[in-house]
Design a protein around this motif. Structure first.
Motif, PDB file in Angstrom:
ATOM      1  N   ASP A 106      49.546  53.663  56.751  1.00 45.66           N
ATOM      2  CA  ASP A 106      48.500  53.743  57.778  1.00 45.66           C
ATOM      3  C   ASP A 106      48.989  53.248  59.135  1.00 45.66           C
ATOM      4  O   ASP A 106      48.488  53.688  60.173  1.00 45.66           O
ATOM      5  N   THR A 107      49.969  52.346  59.105  1.00 47.95           N
ATOM      6  CA  THR A 107      50.357  51.686  60.354  1.00 47.95           C
ATOM      7  C   THR A 107      51.738  52.062  60.872  1.00 47.95           C
ATOM      8  O   THR A 107      52.030  51.881  62.055  1.00 47.95           O
ATOM      9  N   THR A 108      52.591  52.585  59.981  1.00 46.46           N
ATOM     10  CA  THR A 108      53.988  52.790  60.374  1.00 46.46           C
ATOM     11  C   THR A 108      54.487  54.162  59.926  1.00 46.46           C
ATOM     12  O   THR A 108      54.278  54.541  58.772  1.00 46.46           O
ATOM     13  N   PRO A 109      55.161  54.909  60.817  1.00 44.86           N
ATOM     14  CA  PRO A 109      55.817  56.153  60.380  1.00 44.86           C
ATOM     15  C   PRO A 109      57.172  55.832  59.734  1.00 44.86           C
ATOM     16  O   PRO A 109      57.964  55.088  60.314  1.00 44.86           O
ATOM     17  N   TYR A 110      57.411  56.377  58.571  1.00 43.84           N
ATOM     18  CA  TYR A 110      58.668  56.124  57.859  1.00 43.84           C
ATOM     19  C   TYR A 110      59.509  57.404  57.817  1.00 43.84           C
ATOM     20  O   TYR A 110      58.983  58.519  57.843  1.00 43.84           O
ATOM     21  N   ASP A 111      60.811  57.203  57.728  1.00 46.29           N
ATOM     22  CA  ASP A 111      61.715  58.344  57.628  1.00 46.29           C
ATOM     23  C   ASP A 111      61.892  58.812  56.186  1.00 46.29           C
ATOM     24  O   ASP A 111      62.255  59.957  55.942  1.00 46.29           O
ATOM     25  N   LEU A 112      61.622  57.890  55.219  1.00 46.27           N
ATOM     26  CA  LEU A 112      61.765  58.244  53.809  1.00 46.27           C
ATOM     27  C   LEU A 112      60.957  57.275  52.972  1.00 46.27           C
ATOM     28  O   LEU A 112      60.856  56.084  53.301  1.00 46.27           O
ATOM     29  N   LEU A 113      60.397  57.798  51.884  1.00 48.89           N
ATOM     30  CA  LEU A 113      59.629  56.981  50.951  1.00 48.89           C
ATOM     31  C   LEU A 113      60.316  57.031  49.589  1.00 48.89           C
ATOM     32  O   LEU A 113      60.557  58.096  49.036  1.00 48.89           O
ATOM     33  N   LEU A 114      60.645  55.840  49.055  1.00 46.83           N
ATOM     34  CA  LEU A 114      61.285  55.715  47.749  1.00 46.83           C
ATOM     35  C   LEU A 114      60.338  54.933  46.853  1.00 46.83           C
ATOM     36  O   LEU A 114      60.077  53.750  47.084  1.00 46.83           O
ATOM     37  N   SER A 115      59.808  55.595  45.820  1.00 48.01           N
ATOM     38  CA  SER A 115      58.766  54.957  45.015  1.00 48.01           C
ATOM     39  C   SER A 115      59.013  55.116  43.523  1.00 48.01           C
ATOM     40  O   SER A 115      59.476  56.167  43.060  1.00 48.01           O
ATOM     41  N   ASP A 116      58.690  54.051  42.786  1.00 48.68           N
ATOM     42  CA  ASP A 116      58.655  54.149  41.329  1.00 48.68           C
ATOM     43  C   ASP A 116      57.442  55.002  40.953  1.00 48.68           C
ATOM     44  O   ASP A 116      56.477  55.105  41.713  1.00 48.68           O
ATOM     45  N   ILE A 117      57.481  55.633  39.792  1.00 51.41           N
ATOM     46  CA  ILE A 117      56.348  56.456  39.362  1.00 51.41           C
ATOM     47  C   ILE A 117      55.233  55.577  38.802  1.00 51.41           C
ATOM     48  O   ILE A 117      54.057  55.804  39.068  1.00 51.41           O
ATOM     49  N   ARG A 118      55.591  54.532  38.047  1.00 50.19           N
ATOM     50  CA  ARG A 118      54.579  53.624  37.498  1.00 50.19           C
ATOM     51  C   ARG A 118      54.457  52.396  38.389  1.00 50.19           C
ATOM     52  O   ARG A 118      55.412  51.637  38.557  1.00 50.19           O
ATOM     53  N   LEU A 119      53.254  52.213  38.937  1.00 51.50           N
ATOM     54  CA  LEU A 119      53.055  51.109  39.889  1.00 51.50           C
ATOM     55  C   LEU A 119      51.955  50.143  39.464  1.00 51.50           C
ATOM     56  O   LEU A 119      51.686  49.180  40.166  1.00 51.50           O
ATOM     57  N   GLY A 120      51.315  50.376  38.354  1.00 54.32           N
ATOM     58  CA  GLY A 120      50.259  49.467  37.918  1.00 54.32           C
ATOM     59  C   GLY A 120      48.904  49.917  38.415  1.00 54.32           C
ATOM     60  O   GLY A 120      48.075  50.407  37.649  1.00 54.32           O
ATOM     61  N   ASP A 121      48.634  49.752  39.734  1.00 56.70           N
ATOM     62  CA  ASP A 121      47.317  50.103  40.273  1.00 56.70           C
ATOM     63  C   ASP A 121      47.146  51.602  40.463  1.00 56.70           C
ATOM     64  O   ASP A 121      46.039  52.120  40.452  1.00 56.70           O
ATOM     65  N   MET A 122      48.233  52.307  40.673  1.00 49.65           N
ATOM     66  CA  MET A 122      48.220  53.762  40.800  1.00 49.65           C
ATOM     67  C   MET A 122      49.616  54.269  40.466  1.00 49.65           C
ATOM     68  O   MET A 122      50.473  53.488  40.051  1.00 49.65           O
ATOM     69  N   THR A 123      49.854  55.542  40.632  1.00 49.76           N
ATOM     70  CA  THR A 123      51.163  56.094  40.314  1.00 49.76           C
ATOM     71  C   THR A 123      51.906  56.488  41.591  1.00 49.76           C
ATOM     72  O   THR A 123      51.301  56.627  42.664  1.00 49.76           O
ATOM     73  N   GLY A 124      53.200  56.686  41.435  1.00 43.15           N
ATOM     74  CA  GLY A 124      53.978  57.170  42.564  1.00 43.15           C
ATOM     75  C   GLY A 124      53.508  58.538  43.030  1.00 43.15           C
ATOM     76  O   GLY A 124      53.614  58.882  44.220  1.00 43.15           O
TER      77      GLY A 124
END
Length: 474
Positions: free
Chosen positions: A54-72
């Motif tokens: 919401d606050t910052t533009p990123y050049d790349l997002l690297l995410s795990d698929i399992r995150l607990g509260d939601m998924t990647g």
């Protein structure tokens, strides 16, 4: 902590958002990526990641698929909904075919299973950052493919292929006979055609002759032609291969299959540059160049008396040896992409690339059928794929039925690696079995030294510890 894959090169302060609910993994990725020159922000769950977006533009997002509260996948979809054009790479120790397909259809750039090799992750990140959109990726790949194509159709940037390209250029302008040797499926006809197309004979005929497919009783007529009435059914004069190629090139594939009687007549034609049709009384002068090919050792055939030594030296003035695909793995990714583009276009599918893990599986396979086998495999994979990227599960592993296994006494044997995929297989069990065997062999070779074993396998010490624990290997 990891391989310094980029060296001292900086990345223009590219900003990466890392999302993982495991503290040790967040810290590891933050340290490794920071060392590589990236600006890194970490988020411990999906909600924190959405606040960052919401606050910052990123050049790349690297995410795990399992995150607990939601998924990647939820994070991926949210990033796309926010009109972010940052490429998204998903990682997971629990990746499944269904999840991977969903991720690619949702717009992920790639996915990598844990544990991953640091070099593989860094290369995937670098490629993703250099191609921010699908259209950019397509244009970049098309440009790269155009640069890599040699002589119109041949792909190769390995040192072995560069030497072959140089040899083609050297011999093309001459009339010298060329012998192309190599295993089946290595592309011998492509090399022969490249020599012809680069020669002064390019405007004339290129006649392809498969010496192993012509019945022996018809060979002489097929090669040298015949006169009307020379045998039953010879109702008209007929030109043979050499006369049809006058001014051009004759490519004799599987030259080792020629019977000895025909070898004698071929030798005379090469020496005199004349042919005598069956039933004819006068020799006919013909201007042709001979390029021959074999997947067997002609030297051994000479030794055992199945091939004339004088003809061998006539044909083998210049030899071009084509390496098997397992000896030019540097070319595999580009070859696979070339075949992917070809068959995706033919089948009207929007498949643009192979996943990093799919490439890794291909790199580990020895391809006894060489480039022809790779092309066949990619064609089937495109036909079976349901997403815009070729995943490991899309690869038609029925082509991997025969693998060369090195035994302890040094002998090589072929063994059935798996049943045909069409009859049903347990892919996870197959891959785990392969991984276990490689781990055990590396430990055996290094007498149990984990660091040396990791080096042999091209993975990190942390990764080999994880894998050994996973399979309970001491």
């Amino acid at each position: 902590m990891g391989d310094n894959f980029m060296g001292e090169e900086k990345h223009g302060h590219k900003h990466i958002l890392v999302v993982d609910d495991e503290l040790s993994m967040r810290e590891f990725l933050e340290v490794m990526l920071t060392r590589e020159g990236y600006d890194v922000t970490v988020a411990e769950n999906g909600a924190a990641a959405l606040k960052c977006l919401d606050t910052t533009p990123y050049d790349l997002l690297l995410s795990d698929i399992r995150l607990g509260d939601m998924t990647g996948l939820d994070v991926l979809r949210a990033a796309k909904a926010k009109k972010s054009d940052a490429p998204v790479i998903l990682i997971s120790a629990y990746a499944t075919t269904e999840t991977a397909v969903q991720a690619m259809n949702a717009g992920a750039y790639d996915y990598l299973p844990k544990p991953f090799a640091n070099k593989e992750l860094l290369l995937t990140i670098r490629n993703a950052l250099s191609m921010r959109t699908l259209e950019e990726e397509r244009r970049a790949m098309a440009y790269t493919m155009e640069k890599k194509l040699r002589f119109g159709r041949i792909i190769g940037e390995s040192p072995e292929m560069q030497r072959i390209f140089e040899r083609i250029t050297q011999v093309a302008a001459t009339r010298t006979s060329v012998l192309i040797s190599g295993e089946s499926g290595t592309g011998k006809e492509l090399i022969a055609r490249a020599i012809h197309d680069s020669s002064p004979r390019a405007s004339k005929s290129f006649v392809v002759v498969n010496c192993g497919s012509i019945p022996e009783n018809l060979m002489e007529s097929a090669f040298f032609g015949h006169k009307r009435g020379s045998f039953t059914g010879a109702n008209t004069d007929q030109k043979g291969f050499f006369e049809a190629a006058d001014g051009g090139t004759v490519f004799l594939d599987e030259i080792s299959e020629l019977p000895l009687a025909l070898q004698v007549k071929l030798l005379r034609s090469l020496q005199e540059r004349k042919i005598l049709p069956v039933g004819g009384t006068q020799e006919v002068p013909v201007d042709f160049r001979i390029i021959s090919a074999t997947n067997r050792s002609l030297e051994e055939a000479v030794i055992v008396g199945k091939f004339r030594e004088d003809l061998f030296y006539r044909l083998n003035v210049v030899e071009i040896r084509l390496p098997p695909l397992r000896e030019r793995k540097e070319d595999l990714r580009m070859l696979a992409q070339h075949f992917l583009d070809k068959y995706a276009k033919e089948m009207g599918k929007g498949i643009t690339k192979l996943s990093s893990y799919a490439i890794d599986l291909l790199q580990r396979y020895d391809f006894p059928g060489n480039v022809r086998e790779l092309e066949n495999l990619i064609e089937r994979s495109v036909a079976l794929s349901s997403t815009n990227i070729i995943l490991p599960e899309s690869l038609s592993l029925s082509f991997h039925k025969r693998r060369k296994i090195q035994k302890e006494d040094g002998a090589v044997m072929d063994t059935e690696a798996m049943e045909d995929v069409a009859s049903g297989v347990q892919l996870d069990e197959i891959l785990e079995g392969i991984e276990r065997r490689y781990l055990e062999k590396a430990l055996d070779l290094t007498r149990g030294n984990k660091q040396k074993s990791a080096d042999l396998l091209g993975i990190t010490f942390r990764s080999i510890r994880y894998r050994l624990s996973k399979y309970n290997i001491e």
